[in-house]
Design a protein around this motif. Structure first.
Motif, PDB file in Angstrom:
ATOM      1  N   SER A   1       0.827  -0.874  -0.081  1.00 47.05           N
ATOM      2  CA  SER A   1      -0.074  -0.130  -0.025  1.00 47.05           C
ATOM      3  C   SER A   1       0.792   1.341   0.021  1.00 47.05           C
ATOM      4  O   SER A   1       1.867   1.318   0.810  1.00 47.05           O
ATOM      5  CB  SER A   1      -1.019   0.071   1.159  1.00 47.05           C
TER       6      SER A   1
ATOM      7  N   LYS B   1       0.041   4.294   0.885  1.00 46.39           N
ATOM      8  CA  LYS B   1      -0.107   4.962   1.804  1.00 46.39           C
ATOM      9  C   LYS B   1      -0.616   4.046   3.097  1.00 46.39           C
ATOM     10  O   LYS B   1      -1.484   3.166   2.777  1.00 46.39           O
ATOM     11  CB  LYS B   1      -1.299   6.079   1.350  1.00 46.39           C
ATOM     12  N   LYS B   2      -0.149   4.818   4.143  1.00 46.81           N
ATOM     13  CA  LYS B   2      -0.777   4.054   5.346  1.00 46.81           C
ATOM     14  C   LYS B   2      -2.301   4.333   5.687  1.00 46.81           C
ATOM     15  O   LYS B   2      -2.651   5.443   5.176  1.00 46.81           O
ATOM     16  CB  LYS B   2       0.162   4.701   6.688  1.00 46.81           C
TER      17      LYS B   2
ATOM     18  N   LYS C   1      -3.894  -3.184   1.379  1.00 50.46           N
ATOM     19  CA  LYS C   1      -2.708  -3.448   0.301  1.00 50.46           C
ATOM     20  C   LYS C   1      -3.394  -4.057  -0.742  1.00 50.46           C
ATOM     21  O   LYS C   1      -4.299  -4.693  -0.659  1.00 50.46           O
ATOM     22  CB  LYS C   1      -1.719  -4.357   1.155  1.00 50.46           C
TER      23      LYS C   1
ATOM     24  N   ASP D   1       6.306   0.213  -0.363  1.00 51.90           N
ATOM     25  CA  ASP D   1       5.233   0.006   0.618  1.00 51.90           C
ATOM     26  C   ASP D   1       5.380   0.818   1.771  1.00 51.90           C
ATOM     27  O   ASP D   1       6.319   1.383   2.336  1.00 51.90           O
ATOM     28  CB  ASP D   1       5.372  -1.245   1.202  1.00 51.90           C
ATOM     29  N   ALA D   2       4.182   1.461   2.165  1.00 50.29           N
ATOM     30  CA  ALA D   2       4.155   2.693   3.121  1.00 50.29           C
ATOM     31  C   ALA D   2       4.411   2.146   4.567  1.00 50.29           C
ATOM     32  O   ALA D   2       5.309   3.002   5.365  1.00 50.29           O
ATOM     33  CB  ALA D   2       2.989   3.405   3.311  1.00 50.29           C
ATOM     34  N   HIS D   3       4.575   0.857   4.768  1.00 51.08           N
ATOM     35  CA  HIS D   3       4.925   0.582   6.022  1.00 51.08           C
ATOM     36  C   HIS D   3       6.302  -0.069   6.095  1.00 51.08           C
ATOM     37  O   HIS D   3       6.915  -0.484   7.204  1.00 51.08           O
ATOM     38  CB  HIS D   3       3.848  -0.761   6.353  1.00 51.08           C
TER      39      HIS D   3
ATOM     40  N   SER E   1       9.859   0.187   8.977  1.00 53.95           N
ATOM     41  CA  SER E   1       9.678   0.244  10.283  1.00 53.95           C
ATOM     42  C   SER E   1      10.205  -1.039  10.969  1.00 53.95           C
ATOM     43  O   SER E   1      10.945  -1.765  10.453  1.00 53.95           O
ATOM     44  CB  SER E   1       7.947   0.153  10.369  1.00 53.95           C
TER      45      SER E   1
ATOM     46  N   GLY F   1      -3.792  -6.617   5.297  1.00 53.44           N
ATOM     47  CA  GLY F   1      -2.605  -5.878   5.839  1.00 53.44           C
ATOM     48  C   GLY F   1      -1.270  -6.788   5.473  1.00 53.44           C
ATOM     49  O   GLY F   1      -0.103  -6.085   6.011  1.00 53.44           O
TER      50      GLY F   1
ATOM     51  N   HIS G   1      -5.642  -2.595  14.439  1.00 53.71           N
ATOM     52  CA  HIS G   1      -5.902  -1.347  14.266  1.00 53.71           C
ATOM     53  C   HIS G   1      -7.671  -0.962  14.517  1.00 53.71           C
ATOM     54  O   HIS G   1      -8.424  -1.923  14.225  1.00 53.71           O
ATOM     55  CB  HIS G   1      -5.821  -0.589  12.687  1.00 53.71           C
TER      56      HIS G   1
END
Length: 307
Positions: free
Chosen positions: A12, A14-15, A19, A36-38, A41, A72, A108
């Protein structure tokens, strides 16, 4: 080596967005999936079992669509129940090597699946990995378990094998199976059916080499020279009777002679000791049955998994 297959590769940009399956993607070392936005991390790559998604689909009766990435996950993979693999397990996909770093996560608050069905499987079934080596991953690629962070020792009890009168086949068979499952085999020994010598060897292995598990083979029957259960109980700090009982019950489905086994299972320190039968065929059958459960059991013994 145990293998599975990549079903989907998802990112994805953007967070907070779902995805999408992109088919192929570069995975960057110590970072994650490119774009990937994640990525970047502490949870670099997320993995989820395709079988668990299918089970969830059946459970919900197809109420919602479950396209790849909806939970996700970066990589949707069939052939592995990831939550049973301990932290530190390594998987290879082509040139990419992933090391498991986290099992499960907090869902989430705004999870779309949880809102629609009241449940999300990612918190209990999803896992996360660090990228040790990068490369490209595509749908259809094979996934191989290349290492479990577990160390094993093997002890064969046989008068004739110890004297060199016959070849030990069971010990090497255990080692072969363990290596295929990703274990590091740190020791293989053959000793005579002598209770004192066997107990001394078990103490030395547990207290000096510190393997996660010791598999013994032979010496568990009714012969006057069968002393492995006595040697094992002599060094034990705690009994783990369920393992030996389960192996006997499973083996009874194959041969009624299994009821004659006196095998035991115990712990000493953080080492699990499991008595196995004496034949190559029998040890292969028993290991096929017991190894999947040991992934969790050894993790508990090492303090790395919850009960």
């Amino acid at each position: 080596m145990k293998q599975g297959k990549v079903i989907a590769v998802c990112i994805s940009e953007k967070k907070g967005t779902v995805k999408k399956d992109v088919g192929c993607c570069k995975i960057l070392a110590e970072y994650g999936l490119e774009g990937d936005a994640h990525a970047g991390s502490a949870r670099q790559v997320s993995l989820l079992s395709a079988e668990k998604v299918e089970a969830f689909r059946k459970k919900t009766g197809g109420v919602v669509e479950l396209p790849p990435g909806v939970f996700g996950e970066n990589l949707l993979i069939e052939g592995f129940d990831f939550k049973h693999y301990p932290i530190g397990s390594r998987f290879q996909i082509g040139e990419v090597i992933l090391e498991l770093t986290q099992i499960g996560k907090t869902c989430h608050t705004g999870c779309e699946i949880a809102q629609k069905t009241g449940e999300c499987i990612m918190p209990r079934e999803g896992v996360f990995a660090r990228v040790l080596m990068g490369g490209e991953v595509c749908s259809g690629d094979m996934v191989t378990l290349i290492r479990l962070p577990f160390r094993a020792a093997i002890l064969t009890a046989s008068d004739r094998a110890a004297r060199g009168e016959r070849k030990d086949l069971s010990g090497p068979k255990i080692a072969e199976i363990l290596r295929e499952e990703g274990y590091e085999v740190i020791s293989q020994e053959i000793l005579s059916d002598d209770e004192e010598g066997l107990s001394e060897a078990l103490i030395r292995l547990c207290d000096e080499a510190h393997p996660d598990v010791i598999f013994t083979t032979g010496g568990t029957g009714l012969s006057p020279r069968d002393h492995m259960p006595e040697a094992t109980k002599k060094v034990a700090e705690r009994d783990v009777p369920g393992i030996a009982e389960a192996i006997r019950a499973y083996s009874m489905k194959i041969t009624p002679n299994a009821m004659l086994s006196r095998a035991v299972s115990v712990t000493r320190g953080k080492t699990l000791i499991i008595n196995l039968p004496g034949s190559p065929k029998a040890v292969a059958e028993c290991l096929e049955f017991v190894l999947p459960v040991l992934l969790h059991g050894i993790g508990i013994l090492r303090g790395e998994a919850d009960e």
